[in-house]
Design a protein around this motif. Structure first.
Motif, PDB file in Angstrom:
ATOM      1  N   LYS A 135      -9.848  27.431  12.146  1.00  0.00           N
ATOM      2  CA  LYS A 135     -11.029  28.018  12.775  1.00  0.00           C
ATOM      3  C   LYS A 135     -11.131  29.491  12.410  1.00  0.00           C
ATOM      4  O   LYS A 135     -10.134  30.206  12.446  1.00  0.00           O
ATOM      5  CB  LYS A 135     -10.971  27.855  14.297  1.00  0.00           C
ATOM      6  N   GLU A 146     -13.552  33.032  13.115  1.00  0.00           N
ATOM      7  CA  GLU A 146     -14.585  33.670  13.912  1.00  0.00           C
ATOM      8  C   GLU A 146     -15.597  34.361  13.004  1.00  0.00           C
ATOM      9  O   GLU A 146     -15.220  34.962  11.995  1.00  0.00           O
ATOM     10  CB  GLU A 146     -13.964  34.732  14.838  1.00  0.00           C
ATOM     11  N   GLY A 193      -4.797  28.297  19.558  1.00  0.00           N
ATOM     12  CA  GLY A 193      -5.700  29.446  19.522  1.00  0.00           C
ATOM     13  C   GLY A 193      -4.928  30.747  19.444  1.00  0.00           C
ATOM     14  O   GLY A 193      -3.796  30.843  19.929  1.00  0.00           O
ATOM     15  N   ASP A 194      -5.596  31.749  18.878  1.00  0.00           N
ATOM     16  CA  ASP A 194      -4.974  33.073  18.886  1.00  0.00           C
ATOM     17  C   ASP A 194      -5.031  33.684  20.288  1.00  0.00           C
ATOM     18  O   ASP A 194      -4.497  34.779  20.502  1.00  0.00           O
ATOM     19  CB  ASP A 194      -5.587  33.998  17.831  1.00  0.00           C
ATOM     20  N   SER A 195      -5.630  32.959  21.247  1.00  0.00           N
ATOM     21  CA  SER A 195      -5.500  33.333  22.653  1.00  0.00           C
ATOM     22  C   SER A 195      -4.037  33.351  23.071  1.00  0.00           C
ATOM     23  O   SER A 195      -3.701  33.863  24.134  1.00  0.00           O
ATOM     24  CB  SER A 195      -6.295  32.378  23.542  1.00  0.00           C
ATOM     25  N   ASP A 247      -6.284  28.436  14.806  1.00  0.00           N
ATOM     26  CA  ASP A 247      -7.036  29.671  14.562  1.00  0.00           C
ATOM     27  C   ASP A 247      -6.448  30.436  13.395  1.00  0.00           C
ATOM     28  O   ASP A 247      -5.229  30.566  13.268  1.00  0.00           O
ATOM     29  CB  ASP A 247      -6.944  30.589  15.796  1.00  0.00           C
TER      30      ASP A 247
END
Ligand code: KIV
Ligand code: NA
Length: 264
Positions: A113, A115, A44-46, A84
């Motif tokens: 993924k 958004e 994830g880009d988290s 992501d």
């Protein structure tokens, strides 16, 4: 063992099993998570927040995402890898999105993924028709934090809920293989899940989703700052990371997690 594929995920979904996903950014954790039975590792880009210490996911670059996808790929041999697309790499045009998605796929991602709601339908169709499976992501979309005015629950009003359901249906129609739903009322997560024929992966979206995802560092209780209500610390009561992750997988598969206190 061979790497599980999108067909494996569809089989879990069709047989009404639950998909257990966690974020992952490096080879060592990737191996631990794979061995604990996690189905999907989301690069994830988290990682902007968790690894880089940024205040948001906006500064994360494609090169940084590629580096972490490579790390996770090297640490594993069977788990499904979802990556992501970071802010700015897929919004301009379907063509640019494809070019950038190719680099994540070449690094080892099996699905990307993106958004966004209905406005991403054209891009999702473009990628899907050309061999790149896409996971959509609606609800709280952190790359739009400055437009949303904070990390707030989405789809709370009847109109907001209807729009998110419509988005989900349009993204499925465009070819999305999976849908992440973040920070929405549990009742809406259930309505969307029941309306779709692709798996939904919830994070703060209630219990009636096809699967769940959490940020790894959040569920290990090592993230700084206040955690959102939907997070559970699985290290509490576990004597190792391996056990904590196994307990997470079990809790997702049995439907024990999320419980009422993790929902809206
Ligand atoms: O980057 C991420 O960790 C995510 C999850 C919160 C779904 O997109
Ligand atoms: Na993300």
């Amino acid at each position: 063992t061979k790497r599980i594929t999108v067909l494996t995920l569809q089989n879990i979904y069709r047989e009404k099993g639950k998909i257990a996903a966690l974020t992952c950014y490096d080879a060592t954790f990737a191996a631990v998570l794979e061995n604990a039975g996690v189905d999907i590792l989301l690069v994830g880009d988290s990682l902007g927040n968790v690894i880089q210490g940024q205040a948001s996911t906006l500064p994360v670059t494609l090169d940084e995402m590629i580096y972490h996808v490579c790390c996770v790929e090297r640490g594993t041999h069977s788990v499904f890898i979802l990556a992501d697309m970071p802010f700015g790499t897929f919004q301009v045009s379907p063509q640019e999105a494809f070019r950038n998605a190719v680099r994540l796929m070449a690094a080892g991602a099996q699905m990307v993924k993106v958004e966004g709601g209905r406005h991403m339908a054209e891009t999702i169709e473009f990628l899907t028709c050309r061999g790149i499976p896409v996971c959509a992501h609606i609800g709280l979309i952190p790359q739009s934090v400055h437009q949303l005015g904070g990390y707030k629950i989405q789809g709370k009003t009847p109109d907001g809920a209807r729009q998110l359901l419509e988005d989900a249906l349009l993204l499925q129609k465009a070819g999305a293989a999976m849908l992440v739903m973040e920070l929405i009322p549990a009742a809406l997560g259930e309505e969307i899940t029941r309306s779709l024929s692709i798996p939904t992966i919830g994070i703060g979206a209630g219990a009636v989703c096809s699967g769940q995802v959490l940020v790894l560092h959040d569920m290990l209780g090592i993230s700084s700052g206040t955690l959102p209500r939907f997070v559970k610390n699985f290290m509490a009561g576990a004597d190792s990371i391996q056990v904590a992750v196994r307990n997470y997988v079990k809790a997702v598969k049995t439907g024990e997690f999320p419980a009422h206190e993790h929902m809206f």
